[in-house]
Write a protein that holds these residues in place. Sequence first.
Motif, PDB file in Angstrom:
ATOM      1  N   THR A 276      -7.142  -4.706  -2.634  1.00 39.48           N
ATOM      2  CA  THR A 276      -6.460  -3.447  -2.372  1.00 39.48           C
ATOM      3  C   THR A 276      -5.916  -3.485  -0.956  1.00 39.48           C
ATOM      4  O   THR A 276      -6.665  -3.756  -0.009  1.00 39.48           O
ATOM      5  CB  THR A 276      -7.404  -2.237  -2.505  1.00 39.48           C
ATOM      6  N   VAL A 277      -4.620  -3.231  -0.818  1.00 40.33           N
ATOM      7  CA  VAL A 277      -3.983  -3.223   0.501  1.00 40.33           C
ATOM      8  C   VAL A 277      -3.544  -1.801   0.821  1.00 40.33           C
ATOM      9  O   VAL A 277      -2.953  -1.116  -0.021  1.00 40.33           O
ATOM     10  CB  VAL A 277      -2.770  -4.183   0.544  1.00 40.33           C
ATOM     11  N   TYR A 278      -3.846  -1.369   2.039  1.00 41.75           N
ATOM     12  CA  TYR A 278      -3.562  -0.001   2.480  1.00 41.75           C
ATOM     13  C   TYR A 278      -2.503  -0.002   3.577  1.00 41.75           C
ATOM     14  O   TYR A 278      -2.442  -0.924   4.395  1.00 41.75           O
ATOM     15  CB  TYR A 278      -4.825   0.658   3.027  1.00 41.75           C
ATOM     16  N   THR A 279      -1.699   1.047   3.610  1.00 42.45           N
ATOM     17  CA  THR A 279      -0.753   1.224   4.707  1.00 42.45           C
ATOM     18  C   THR A 279      -1.522   1.698   5.943  1.00 42.45           C
ATOM     19  O   THR A 279      -2.692   2.071   5.859  1.00 42.45           O
ATOM     20  CB  THR A 279       0.338   2.245   4.347  1.00 42.45           C
ATOM     21  N   SER A 280      -0.831   1.711   7.080  1.00 40.79           N
ATOM     22  CA  SER A 280      -1.503   2.085   8.327  1.00 40.79           C
ATOM     23  C   SER A 280      -1.980   3.534   8.339  1.00 40.79           C
ATOM     24  O   SER A 280      -2.871   3.888   9.115  1.00 40.79           O
ATOM     25  CB  SER A 280      -0.573   1.838   9.516  1.00 40.79           C
ATOM     26  N   ASP A 281      -1.409   4.375   7.456  1.00 36.81           N
ATOM     27  CA  ASP A 281      -1.862   5.773   7.389  1.00 36.81           C
ATOM     28  C   ASP A 281      -2.866   6.002   6.262  1.00 36.81           C
ATOM     29  O   ASP A 281      -3.157   7.146   5.895  1.00 36.81           O
ATOM     30  CB  ASP A 281      -0.671   6.721   7.247  1.00 36.81           C
ATOM     31  N   GLY A 282      -3.397   4.905   5.696  1.00 37.59           N
ATOM     32  CA  GLY A 282      -4.497   5.019   4.741  1.00 37.59           C
ATOM     33  C   GLY A 282      -4.136   5.126   3.288  1.00 37.59           C
ATOM     34  O   GLY A 282      -5.018   5.288   2.443  1.00 37.59           O
TER      35      GLY A 282
END
Length: 412
Positions: A198-204
């Motif tokens: 799972t990859v998340y953006t910098s804002d979660g």
Amino acid sequence: MMKDDGHRFNTAEIDMAKHRSPEERRSGKPFRSFGKRTLHAASRIIIILVLCVAVILVWFNRYNFTPSNVSAWVHDRVVGIGTGDGYPYSINDMSVLGRNFLSVDKNAVFLSDTSLVVLNSTAKEIVSRQHSFASPVIKADTLHMLTYSLGGTNCRVETVGKTLRSFNADGKITAGAVSSGGRYALLTECDGYCGKLTVYTSDGKVKSYYWFSDYYPTAVALNDDGTKAAVTGISTSNGALVSAVYILDLNSSKVSQPKGTYSENMLFDVSWDSPSAVIAVGDKSAEIINPQNSEHHSFGYGDMRLTSYGTGGGYAAFGLVSYENPSNASLAVVDSSGTKTISKPFGSSVKSVSFYGQSAAALSGGKVYFYSSKTGAAAGTANAGSDAKAVALRDESSAYVMGVSEIRLVKY
């Protein structure tokens, strides 16, 4: 047709001889005047060069120049202002594994069994945050730190200024990674599959998922902008261990095949410190893949056992020791083509290695040895203490050293 407004100018060469000294007039050499025009031209050239350098710096650091990253950078600098009592810094009441001792942005960073601590160069505590992780792990880049409980579900994203978010993953965590731009990734167990990324953006927010059906994922690394991931995995074939390296495009939903498979080599860690080098570390050899042209290189340990390793800037360092003779130890540093740049013998095992820019350090026999990772030239040594367990380079000539009960700052 050009309008002249009734003005006419004499374009004949002006005789400057009357302004010359007698010696210059006798020499017959032409007179050159370096006036304001020349100074203005030189100033323009200097300004252009400065702007070119600035553009290059911005380009290479473009993933850090998001509004949130700039805000975090400013906040971190404000928090970091101040002077501590100096090193050594006591860690008597803490238990810290070598893997959780780092140098980030010239600060000493460690994740103990109870808390996350960040110290500046004067040993001032600029971060001290408690956690409840059963088996803590930290991954860090210049601005962001990802902490999680290995085998658990608890996870945090941190900066020096604050905890950005704290959450529970949807499965038991087996590995994690964070990128320069602030994106982060988790490998977790998943029913019906070998594992899930799972990859998340910098804002979660969740950027993408990837499910693995052929190999059990063991480690993950992200490129600078978090748009691609390198994942190592293990499986068996006809009773033999097989490892694989995936290079995943996180903007694509297509199923990917491994970039490389390797028999009887258990790959357990991976890094993406350079655009041209994904380095996967195994118990028998390190596998280096250029994600741009898919070139493969392998560095085997031969009849030696791996005691420590580290990567940085496209280089990888390995502490190796003979299975039969513990006094037969060595340090090897290889570049992105698998070529050795450093090969040094040691009388005792290399306990820890570290990189900073083009510099490498090795901890052995109570001393820290500093080298140029590019040329292999020895730069100096520093006493680390007989109880030293891990080293983390602060810069080219100084390093943080973790002992049994304290952290030290040493220089050569």
